[in-house]
Design a protein around this motif. Structure first.
Motif, mmCIF file in Angstrom:
data_model
loop_
_atom_site.group_PDB
_atom_site.id
_atom_site.type_symbol
_atom_site.label_atom_id
_atom_site.label_comp_id
_atom_site.label_asym_id
_atom_site.label_seq_id
_atom_site.Cartn_x
_atom_site.Cartn_y
_atom_site.Cartn_z
ATOM 1 N N THR A 26 -2.030 1.092 8.295
ATOM 2 C CA THR A 26 -1.370 1.117 6.991
ATOM 3 C C THR A 26 -1.767 -0.043 6.096
ATOM 4 O O THR A 26 -1.401 -0.051 4.925
ATOM 5 C CB THR A 26 0.157 1.110 7.162
ATOM 6 O OG1 THR A 26 0.551 -0.044 7.913
ATOM 7 C CG2 THR A 26 0.629 2.367 7.888
ATOM 8 N N HIS A 27 -2.492 -1.014 6.625
ATOM 9 C CA HIS A 27 -2.930 -2.124 5.779
ATOM 10 C C HIS A 27 -4.147 -2.797 6.397
ATOM 11 O O HIS A 27 -4.203 -2.983 7.625
ATOM 12 C CB HIS A 27 -1.816 -3.157 5.603
ATOM 13 C CG HIS A 27 -2.167 -4.248 4.630
ATOM 14 N ND1 HIS A 27 -2.043 -4.098 3.264
ATOM 15 C CD2 HIS A 27 -2.667 -5.494 4.830
ATOM 16 C CE1 HIS A 27 -2.438 -5.224 2.665
ATOM 17 N NE2 HIS A 27 -2.816 -6.071 3.593
ATOM 18 N N ASN A 60 4.620 -10.704 3.768
ATOM 19 C CA ASN A 60 5.049 -9.317 3.857
ATOM 20 C C ASN A 60 6.026 -9.058 2.711
ATOM 21 O O ASN A 60 7.136 -9.592 2.703
ATOM 22 C CB ASN A 60 5.711 -9.080 5.216
ATOM 23 C CG ASN A 60 6.075 -7.639 5.459
ATOM 24 O OD1 ASN A 60 6.081 -6.807 4.553
ATOM 25 N ND2 ASN A 60 6.406 -7.333 6.714
ATOM 26 N N ASN A 96 8.058 -3.851 1.039
ATOM 27 C CA ASN A 96 8.268 -2.551 0.408
ATOM 28 C C ASN A 96 7.740 -1.436 1.296
ATOM 29 O O ASN A 96 7.169 -1.673 2.348
ATOM 30 C CB ASN A 96 7.598 -2.520 -0.972
ATOM 31 C CG ASN A 96 6.139 -2.987 -0.897
ATOM 32 O OD1 ASN A 96 5.490 -2.825 0.132
ATOM 33 N ND2 ASN A 96 5.652 -3.576 -1.971
ATOM 34 N N GLU A 148 5.263 0.476 1.015
ATOM 35 C CA GLU A 148 3.814 0.537 1.181
ATOM 36 C C GLU A 148 3.296 -0.521 2.144
ATOM 37 O O GLU A 148 2.105 -0.566 2.448
ATOM 38 C CB GLU A 148 3.116 0.365 -0.174
ATOM 39 C CG GLU A 148 3.303 1.546 -1.115
ATOM 40 C CD GLU A 148 4.659 1.516 -1.802
ATOM 41 O OE1 GLU A 148 5.285 0.434 -1.827
ATOM 42 O OE2 GLU A 148 5.099 2.570 -2.292
ATOM 43 N N ARG A 149 4.168 -1.409 2.625
ATOM 44 C CA ARG A 149 3.760 -2.489 3.530
ATOM 45 C C ARG A 149 2.654 -3.333 2.911
ATOM 46 O O ARG A 149 1.641 -3.602 3.516
ATOM 47 C CB ARG A 149 3.292 -1.924 4.877
ATOM 48 C CG ARG A 149 4.369 -1.320 5.736
ATOM 49 C CD ARG A 149 5.430 -2.337 6.120
ATOM 50 N NE ARG A 149 6.666 -2.069 5.388
ATOM 51 C CZ ARG A 149 7.658 -2.935 5.235
ATOM 52 N NH1 ARG A 149 7.572 -4.136 5.727
ATOM 53 N NH2 ARG A 149 8.727 -2.610 4.574
ATOM 54 N N ARG A 150 2.850 -3.736 1.682
ATOM 55 C CA ARG A 150 1.872 -4.581 1.007
ATOM 56 C C ARG A 150 2.046 -6.029 1.436
ATOM 57 O O ARG A 150 3.158 -6.491 1.721
ATOM 58 C CB ARG A 150 2.001 -4.463 -0.511
ATOM 59 C CG ARG A 150 1.561 -3.104 -1.041
ATOM 60 C CD ARG A 150 1.716 -3.035 -2.557
ATOM 61 N NE ARG A 150 0.981 -4.107 -3.209
ATOM 62 C CZ ARG A 150 1.559 -5.072 -3.937
ATOM 63 N NH1 ARG A 150 2.883 -5.112 -4.056
ATOM 64 N NH2 ARG A 150 0.830 -5.994 -4.515
ATOM 65 N N GLU A 179 0.642 -10.162 0.561
ATOM 66 C CA GLU A 179 0.016 -11.037 -0.432
ATOM 67 C C GLU A 179 -0.486 -12.304 0.248
ATOM 68 O O GLU A 179 0.264 -12.974 0.964
ATOM 69 C CB GLU A 179 1.035 -11.407 -1.511
ATOM 70 C CG GLU A 179 0.486 -12.343 -2.581
ATOM 71 C CD GLU A 179 1.533 -12.683 -3.621
ATOM 72 O OE1 GLU A 179 1.538 -13.838 -4.110
ATOM 73 O OE2 GLU A 179 2.365 -11.798 -3.928
#
Length: 509
Positions: A98-99, A137, A140, A142-144, A146
């Motif tokens: 997912t990321h 982490n 959200n 979307e598992r975004r 930064e």
């Protein structure tokens, strides 16, 4: 260095400064309340709750586990210098990427911590050159994540956020000409970073001895599962080879003086939630005998009562402990570094084993080698409860008995393939310890065939005098040729080694 993520029990290690990597974890992946094993290129599913495993491939890279999406199951970050990615678990052990965190050259370690205390597990990256960065982490759907820029912290050992200010704090090992080694905490407060020395080298005269105590390692840890992060510091005292663990609590502004919580001798120490009660226990591996035991954290301190597990001869530095087969006893698992889809686990014991032999299948050569080497170590540091030849004591005759009667081979058979020939001699000399003048530094795999601790001409004469040198290879040993060991002293149940890939019993009585 690694801090256990704060909502699930995860093994962490007080280990050598050159290797800060957690490669394996015993944890419930598929939500069936038994322990699976994350290792190598994937994870092994405990299919029946009793230690029968099926491997699931996830791809290359090392692993760190945590609940990154807050749904109560265990997700995995697979990481390497080529690529780091998040694999999200559906709760049944089915994973979806997912990321992608991208590629980071010279990535040495990844660990997990809730930076800022917002309830989401963040990802901290350690790169060579003492550089540390982290992915926030964002929490959200979307598992975004930064990225926060990398910073250089000379001698960095570990990173966490001890005061929930959203900034990383560090512990490092520093070397100064005047003081020697120091463990230093780097505390971030109100946008500023300051340093506090937690431990320093110390020399004390005690009678005829000069005792030198040096800090060797440190890590952030929530020792009692109360959400309060401490620093665990490992000290090493010479000349008595004493290992000491101290714990430094944080009062909101500073770390308090260290309190000794555990000490032993000649050991590798790990911290891990062995009994899955949310508190970190101490695992001790003797680097003389490779004996593995653990000491329970009662909440009021580390209990002095030893819980004996077994021997970690296949991988003495990095065992994982947990109840694999649901019998209420702590078992031992180690990764097979020769095969990323395999691992070996040992059914745990409450008492030291007594070795013996019995008929059965021929075990693999590495396990036989490891057992011979372990018995030779026992000659220099006695192993409790072992009496292979049932003579009433443990001595070199027990080692010889195992070689001839259990391994069904002869002296000089370095690779334990059942025949002593030129390949064994070549392998022994390749170790480079033939008559090197260093006392007691050799074992069976390095030419010590008479178990005196050295590889000399005496070993060669000893091996040839056995009369079993073969110029040609002989057929493999038959199935009655076996093998390794022992039984529980209290109930005579078999002690079993199992290899997950081939599902075979290697060791029994």
């Amino acid at each position: 260095m690694h801090l256990p993520e704060r909502r699930k029990p995860v093994t962490l290690h007080l280990e050598s400064l050159d290797s800060r990597r957690v490669l394996t974890a015993l944890v419930d992946i598929d939500g069936d309340a038994d322990l699976d094993f994350v290792h190598g290129s994937g994870w092994s599913e405990n299919t029946d709750g009793f230690g029968t495993f099926e491997f699931h491939h996830l791809g290359p890279g090392d692993s760190v586990v945590a609940d990154f999406d807050g749904d109560g199951d265990t997700d995995i970050v697979k990481w390497s210098s080529q690529r780091t990615r998040l694999l999200q678990n559906d709760g049944l052990g089915n994973f979806e990427e997912t990321h992608s965190f991208g590629s980071f050259r010279r990535l040495e370690n990844v660990r997990v911590f809730d930076v800022g205390g917002d309830g989401d597990q963040d990802v901290i990256l350690f790169r060579s050159g003492d550089r540390v960065g982290w992915f926030e982490n964002l929490g959200n759907d979307e598992r975004r994540f930064e990225l926060h820029d990398f910073v250089e912290v000379p001698g960095v050992l570990d990173a966490a956020d001890i005061n929930n200010d959203g900034r990383l704090d560090f512990v490092s090992l520093q070397q100064t000409p005047d003081v020697g080694k120091e463990i230093v905490a780097h505390i971030s407060q109100q946008g500023q970073s300051r340093q506090q020395i937690l431990a320093s080298s110390l020399s004390v005269v005690d009678g005829e001895y000069v005792i030198i105590t040096q800090p060797v390692d440190a890590e952030f840890v929530d020792m009692d599962g109360d959400g309060q992060v401490e620093v665990a510091v490992e000290l090493y005292a010479r000349p008595f080879s004493r290992n000491i663990l101290t714990l430094h609590s944080f009062d909101g502004d500073d770390f308090l003086p260290g309190i000794e919580i555990f000490s032993t001798i000649e050991s590798i120490l790990h911290l891990s939630d062995v009994d899955r009660d949310g508190m970190q226990d101490v695992i001790r591996i003797s680097y003389v005998t490779d004996e593995v035991s653990w000491y329970r954290n009662t909440g009021a301190g580390i209990s002095p009562g030893r819980n004996w597990v077994g021997f970690s001869w296949l991988d003495p530095e990095y065992p994982d402990l947990g109840d694999i087969n649901s019998d209420g006893m702590i078992d031992l698992a180690v990764e097979d570094h020769r095969n990323t889809q395999a691992f070996t686990w040992q059914d745990g014991l409450s008492e030291p084993v007594r070795l013996g032999c019995s008929k059965g299948r021929v075990p693999d050569q590495q396990l036989l080698q490891s057992t011979i080497v372990g018995l030779q170590k026992g000659l220099r540091s006695p192993i409790p409860g072992i009496d292979v030849d049932r003579s009433g004591s443990f001595d070199v005759q027990d080692v010889n008995y195992f070689i001839k009667q259990c391994a069904n081979t002869t002296f000089g058979d370095t690779n334990v393939d059942g025949v002593f020939n030129s390949s064994d001699i070549v392998e022994a000399f390749q170790a480079g310890e033939y008559e090197d003048g260093i006392n007691g530094n050799s074992d069976w795999t390095e030419g010590d065939w008479n178990s005196d601790g050295d590889f000399t001409s005496t070993d060669i004469v000893f091996a040839f005098q056995s009369g079993n040198y073969a110029t040609n290879a002989r057929p493999p040993r038959q199935s009655n040729a076996i093998a390794i060991f022992g039984y529980r002293q209290e109930d005579h149940k078999s002690l079993r080694y199992r290899t997950s890939l081939v599902q075979r019993t290697l060791v029994f009585a």
